[in-house]
Design a protein around this motif. Structure first.
Motif, PDB file in Angstrom:
ATOM      1  N   UNK A  47      -0.198 -46.990  29.151  1.00 62.25           N
ATOM      2  CA  UNK A  47       0.381 -45.761  28.625  1.00 62.25           C
ATOM      3  C   UNK A  47       1.900 -45.877  28.533  1.00 62.25           C
ATOM      4  N   UNK A  48       2.518 -46.493  29.522  1.00 59.21           N
ATOM      5  CA  UNK A  48       3.974 -46.689  29.484  1.00 59.21           C
ATOM      6  C   UNK A  48       4.367 -47.585  28.315  1.00 59.21           C
ATOM      7  N   UNK A  49       3.544 -48.604  28.051  1.00 56.99           N
ATOM      8  CA  UNK A  49       3.824 -49.482  26.904  1.00 56.99           C
ATOM      9  C   UNK A  49       3.698 -48.720  25.591  1.00 56.99           C
ATOM     10  N   UNK A  50       2.734 -47.822  25.496  1.00 49.13           N
ATOM     11  CA  UNK A  50       2.565 -47.032  24.278  1.00 49.13           C
ATOM     12  C   UNK A  50       3.779 -46.134  24.034  1.00 49.13           C
ATOM     13  N   UNK A  51       4.296 -45.538  25.084  1.00 52.66           N
ATOM     14  CA  UNK A  51       5.475 -44.682  24.939  1.00 52.66           C
ATOM     15  C   UNK A  51       6.697 -45.519  24.576  1.00 52.66           C
ATOM     16  N   UNK A  52       6.827 -46.672  25.213  1.00 56.72           N
ATOM     17  CA  UNK A  52       7.790 -47.665  24.780  1.00 56.72           C
ATOM     18  C   UNK A  52       9.238 -47.436  25.155  1.00 56.72           C
ATOM     19  N   UNK A  53       9.525 -46.535  26.071  1.00 56.04           N
ATOM     20  CA  UNK A  53      10.917 -46.280  26.458  1.00 56.04           C
ATOM     21  C   UNK A  53      11.345 -47.081  27.677  1.00 56.04           C
ATOM     22  N   UNK A  54      10.387 -47.456  28.509  1.00 58.42           N
ATOM     23  CA  UNK A  54      10.726 -48.083  29.783  1.00 58.42           C
ATOM     24  C   UNK A  54       9.529 -48.889  30.271  1.00 58.42           C
ATOM     25  N   UNK A  55       9.769 -50.091  30.764  1.00 60.29           N
ATOM     26  CA  UNK A  55       8.692 -50.882  31.367  1.00 60.29           C
ATOM     27  C   UNK A  55       8.346 -50.302  32.736  1.00 60.29           C
ATOM     28  N   UNK A  97       5.343 -34.557  37.152  1.00 63.82           N
ATOM     29  CA  UNK A  97       5.964 -35.583  36.308  1.00 63.82           C
ATOM     30  C   UNK A  97       4.835 -36.317  35.607  1.00 63.82           C
ATOM     31  N   UNK A  98       5.099 -36.817  34.402  1.00 67.99           N
ATOM     32  CA  UNK A  98       4.109 -37.669  33.762  1.00 67.99           C
ATOM     33  C   UNK A  98       4.811 -38.890  33.174  1.00 67.99           C
ATOM     34  N   UNK A  99       4.050 -39.745  32.541  1.00 62.96           N
ATOM     35  CA  UNK A  99       4.620 -41.009  32.071  1.00 62.96           C
ATOM     36  C   UNK A  99       5.641 -40.776  30.972  1.00 62.96           C
ATOM     37  N   UNK A 100       5.396 -39.800  30.106  1.00 58.77           N
ATOM     38  CA  UNK A 100       6.331 -39.527  29.016  1.00 58.77           C
ATOM     39  C   UNK A 100       7.658 -38.988  29.538  1.00 58.77           C
ATOM     40  N   UNK A 101       7.602 -37.990  30.436  1.00 61.84           N
ATOM     41  CA  UNK A 101       8.849 -37.417  30.949  1.00 61.84           C
ATOM     42  C   UNK A 101       9.569 -38.398  31.865  1.00 61.84           C
ATOM     43  N   UNK A 102       8.797 -39.157  32.664  1.00 58.12           N
ATOM     44  CA  UNK A 102       9.415 -40.167  33.518  1.00 58.12           C
ATOM     45  C   UNK A 102      10.088 -41.262  32.716  1.00 58.12           C
TER      46      UNK A 102
END
Length: 260
Positions: free
Chosen positions: A103-111, A64-69
């Motif tokens: 990285x999660x903030x950059x993807x921006x889908x979920x905190x 799993x990675x940050x984008x898929x999660x």
């Protein structure tokens, strides 16, 4: 945007007027504005929070990675997740925490909130890194490893109380679990709940799976301890037959002595 004919958590059918990313009105027969979505047969709920996730970054991105999660969380209605530190390297530092959260903030889908390991690199005894954590880190956990040494765990609870950290505990005495998983969970639950009461530490018990553990959490809370817990759907299912000693379900079997 107007969402029409959606059921709320009590089953009432309402319309929802949304503007500038916020719900501006809830009612019936609201005036149409912008896009209109007919949500007949659907339920609208507040966003969900998951306290126990595994996004596996860094080191295990093939799982799993940050984008898929992030995508999975958003698709399921989750806007905030709490990530475990079983990464490679183990998340034992603020640097890894901040890299994952950025990285999660950059993807921006979920905190996302990244937790830190209780002992450095899951070695079971080193806790000096906890003294250097910045104030924005609030949760520590050994995830599936647990901390076997009682003296180490007592020091952890004392440090956590002083620094305002919440201990997340996967309760399992691994010396006992080879012959009785239920007893292994119950013993560490009792220990950690008592430490939370003794030191005044916030404690969250992860994926509780036995009736005795639930009872211990309930008793600690009644005595004023800051103890909470979580369960999973499959553990809820297992706990039903586990209440009867006549059950043949594996989670309900009680070995009364070690098989040596």
């Amino acid at each position: 945007m107007l969402i029409k004919n959606a059921r709320d958590y009590e089953g009432r059918i309402c319309d929802y007027l949304i503007a500038d990313g916020k719900i501006r009105a809830i009612g019936t027969d609201l005036p149409e504005a912008g896009e209109v979505i007919n949500a007949k047969g659907l339920t609208i709920l507040p966003a969900f929070i998951d306290t126990h996730c595994h996004w596996r970054t860094p080191g295990f991105e093939y799982k799993e990675d940050i984008a898929t999660g992030s995508a999975a969380a958003a698709a399921g209605g989750y806007t905030f997740v709490n990530l475990m530190p079983n990464t490679k390297p183990v998340c034992s530092s603020a640097e890894i925490v901040h890299e994952v959260e950025e990285k999660a903030r950059e993807i921006g889908l979920c905190d996302a909130n990244q937790t830190v390991s209780i002992t450095k690199n899951f070695d079971g005894h080193t806790i000096d890194h906890l003294l250097d954590l910045p104030d924005d880190i609030k949760f520590i956990t050994e995830d599936g490893n647990g901390v076997m040494n009682n003296a180490t765990m007592a020091r952890v609870f004392a440090v956590a109380a002083e620094r305002g950290l919440t201990v997340m505990s996967h309760a399992e005495d691994r010396e006992i679990s080879p012959w009785d998983y239920r007893l292994a969970e119950n013993i560490e639950t009792v220990r950690n709940c008592h430490l939370a009461e003794y030191y005044g530490t916030r404690l969250h018990m992860c994926h509780v799976s036995t009736k005795e553990s639930v009872d211990m959490v309930r008793q600690s809370r009644r005595r004023g301890a800051m103890v909470s817990c979580e369960v999973t759907p499959h553990h809820l299912w297992s706990m039903i037959p586990a209440c009867s000693i006549r059950s043949t379900h594996p989670s309900a079997r009680r070995t009364m002595w070690p098989p040596w």
